[in-house]
Design an enzyme around this catalytic site. Structure first.
Site, PDB file in Angstrom:
ATOM      1  N   ASP A 163     -29.646  -9.163  64.092  1.00  0.00           N
ATOM      2  CA  ASP A 163     -30.555  -9.022  62.942  1.00  0.00           C
ATOM      3  C   ASP A 163     -30.174  -7.737  62.208  1.00  0.00           C
ATOM      4  O   ASP A 163     -29.913  -6.711  62.839  1.00  0.00           O
ATOM      5  CB  ASP A 163     -32.009  -8.945  63.444  1.00  0.00           C
ATOM      6  CG  ASP A 163     -33.022  -9.271  62.349  1.00  0.00           C
ATOM      7  OD1 ASP A 163     -33.812 -10.216  62.560  1.00  0.00           O
ATOM      8  OD2 ASP A 163     -33.037  -8.587  61.303  1.00  0.00           O
TER       9      ASP A 163
ATOM     10  N   SER B 179     -36.701 -15.902  51.982  1.00  0.00           N
ATOM     11  CA  SER B 179     -37.528 -17.114  51.949  1.00  0.00           C
ATOM     12  C   SER B 179     -38.674 -17.065  50.939  1.00  0.00           C
ATOM     13  O   SER B 179     -39.662 -17.770  51.124  1.00  0.00           O
ATOM     14  CB  SER B 179     -38.081 -17.388  53.349  1.00  0.00           C
ATOM     15  OG  SER B 179     -38.911 -16.314  53.749  1.00  0.00           O
TER      16      SER B 179
ATOM     17  N   ASN C 262     -26.790 -14.701  50.819  1.00  0.00           N
ATOM     18  CA  ASN C 262     -27.233 -14.608  52.215  1.00  0.00           C
ATOM     19  C   ASN C 262     -27.448 -15.991  52.841  1.00  0.00           C
ATOM     20  O   ASN C 262     -26.917 -16.298  53.916  1.00  0.00           O
ATOM     21  CB  ASN C 262     -28.536 -13.817  52.294  1.00  0.00           C
ATOM     22  CG  ASN C 262     -28.993 -13.626  53.727  1.00  0.00           C
ATOM     23  OD1 ASN C 262     -28.379 -12.882  54.486  1.00  0.00           O
ATOM     24  ND2 ASN C 262     -30.047 -14.331  54.122  1.00  0.00           N
TER      25      ASN C 262
ATOM     26  N   TYR D 119     -34.273 -21.105  46.359  1.00  0.00           N
ATOM     27  CA  TYR D 119     -34.524 -21.022  47.802  1.00  0.00           C
ATOM     28  C   TYR D 119     -34.359 -22.399  48.460  1.00  0.00           C
ATOM     29  O   TYR D 119     -33.603 -22.560  49.419  1.00  0.00           O
ATOM     30  CB  TYR D 119     -35.926 -20.461  48.069  1.00  0.00           C
ATOM     31  CG  TYR D 119     -36.333 -20.590  49.519  1.00  0.00           C
ATOM     32  CD1 TYR D 119     -35.587 -19.969  50.519  1.00  0.00           C
ATOM     33  CD2 TYR D 119     -37.430 -21.356  49.888  1.00  0.00           C
ATOM     34  CE1 TYR D 119     -35.939 -20.116  51.854  1.00  0.00           C
ATOM     35  CE2 TYR D 119     -37.785 -21.496  51.220  1.00  0.00           C
ATOM     36  CZ  TYR D 119     -37.039 -20.881  52.198  1.00  0.00           C
ATOM     37  OH  TYR D 119     -37.370 -21.033  53.513  1.00  0.00           O
TER      38      TYR D 119
ATOM     39  N   LYS E 254     -31.239 -23.848  51.101  1.00  0.00           N
ATOM     40  CA  LYS E 254     -31.433 -24.464  52.422  1.00  0.00           C
ATOM     41  C   LYS E 254     -30.824 -25.869  52.467  1.00  0.00           C
ATOM     42  O   LYS E 254     -30.209 -26.256  53.467  1.00  0.00           O
ATOM     43  CB  LYS E 254     -32.931 -24.516  52.745  1.00  0.00           C
ATOM     44  CG  LYS E 254     -33.543 -23.151  53.020  1.00  0.00           C
ATOM     45  CD  LYS E 254     -33.049 -22.608  54.349  1.00  0.00           C
ATOM     46  CE  LYS E 254     -33.673 -21.292  54.708  1.00  0.00           C
ATOM     47  NZ  LYS E 254     -33.309 -20.838  56.062  1.00  0.00           N
TER      48      LYS E 254
END
Ligand code: UFG
Length: 323
Positions: free
Chosen positions: A29, A75, A90, A139, A143
């Site tokens: 992380d 997110s 990212n 977003y 995904k």
């Protein structure tokens, strides 16, 4: 050993707390939004970036990784509209680096955190996995792009994967040790509870003229520990070869309006909220409610905690927030 990327974040840290009971865990992380304190001490922790080949090479060459679970993403829908480059860099480009590194080291099991935002504005009351995906913001698109890349990696390189499309994650760990902590906070339940605790003056309800029974948006709230448990089921299915390429929704199957959530927060806490009606927030679909029948039928998972339990655990956490 299982590599959990983004294991210091809200959902990742709850997964790690369950996973360390049965598996050796390493967390990667960059702590851009996660918290070091949220990572269970039984897990190995590496501060680094999923898009950094050196960090990844170090991990994959040093530890016997048998599966990767990937939670590390930006997110926020609104932010993604204003800063799409950040989201594609990212959520897509760095994730591709992670997947390529997995292939280099022949690690073939992957669990991916996806979202209800892949569905856009669905034309059905209850969304199942056959509902058309048509995201309406960067977003959701970021995904869905990875979902498509996973299918191609399956065909070309034999990657095994499970995609989990979360609906509205909420609640906190039963121990009171970890919970939701975003800065700035944008999610409904923590905002309501912060107002009830007095750290926020009022709650703005974003839109009261939607085509729903009380005019406010309806969402399917799911406890973060239920989400974590779904990941454990998915991991078992991958590691035993029971599943190799699946997509599952994760929700309760029940929709609650913004007003109903606020009322339930008042009921659980015994306090009265200071609420004002406000304009709609850009990009909010009126209603997002999941069918999770598929994962129940195939892996035996279903959500066990209801909205009151979600709010009660979140309330415990916010009253004594550790980070
Ligand atoms: N809301 C308010 N006031 C607030 C905050 C939220 O009225 O101060 C409303 C929102 O407009 C929405 C509902 O409460 O109708 C829930 O909002 P959240 O921000 O808590 O959650 P979202 O449904 O917007 O977002 C979640 C995830 C996203 C994911 C999305 C899928 O956080 O990552 O579901 O649509 F993309």
């Amino acid at each position: 050993m299982i590599l959990v990327v983004g294991g210091a974040g809200y959902i990742g840290s709850h997964l790690v707390k369950e996973l360390v009971e049965t598996e050796e865990v390493i967390v990667l992380d960059n702590l851009s939004t996660g918290h070091r304190e949220a990572v269970d001490q039984r897990a190995v922790f590496v501060k680094g970036d999923l898009g950094d080949k050196e960090d990844l090479d170090m991990i994959f060459s040093s530890y016997p990784i048998k599966a990767v679970m990937h939670f590390a993403a930006y997110s926020l829908v609104g932010e993604s509209v204003v800063e799409p480059a950040k989201y594609y860099q990212n959520n897509v480009a760095a994730t591709l680096t992670l997947l390529q590194t997995m292939m280099k080291y022949k690690v073939k099991n992957f669990i991916f955190s996806s979202t209800a935002a892949t569905y856009g504005i669905p034309d059905v009351e209850i969304i199942d996995e056959t509902t058309v995906t048509s995201p309406i913001n960067p977003y959701g698109r970021s995904k869905l792009m990875i979902e498509q890349i996973l299918a191609d990696f399956r065909n070309a390189y034999g990657l095994n994967y499970v995609v989990l499309r979360y609906f509205n994650a909420a609640g906190a760990h039963g121990s009171g040790e970890i919970g939701e902590s975003h800065n700035p906070e944008t999610h409904l339940i923590p905002i309501v509870l912060q107002q009830l605790l007095g750290t926020r003056e009022k709650i703005a309800v974003f839109g009261s003229d939607y085509d729903t029974h009380d005019g406010t948006c309806i969402r399917d709230y799911i406890h973060v520990t239920d989400l974590a448990n779904a990941h454990i089921r998915a991991l078992e299915a991958l590691l035993t070869g029971k599943k190799s390429a699946e997509v599952y929704n994760l929700g309760n199957g029940l929709g609650y309006s913004v007003k109903e959530v606020i009322e339930t927060c008042e009921k659980v806490t015994g306090l009265k909220a200071n609420v004002e009606m406000a304009d709609r927030r850009a990009g909010d679909p009126a209603r997002l409610v999941a069918s999770s029948e598929k994962i129940f039928g195939e892996l035996g998972w279903k959500a066990e905690r209801n909205l009151e339990q979600i709010i009660a655990t979140a309330w415990e956490w916010h009253q004594n927030q550790k980070f």
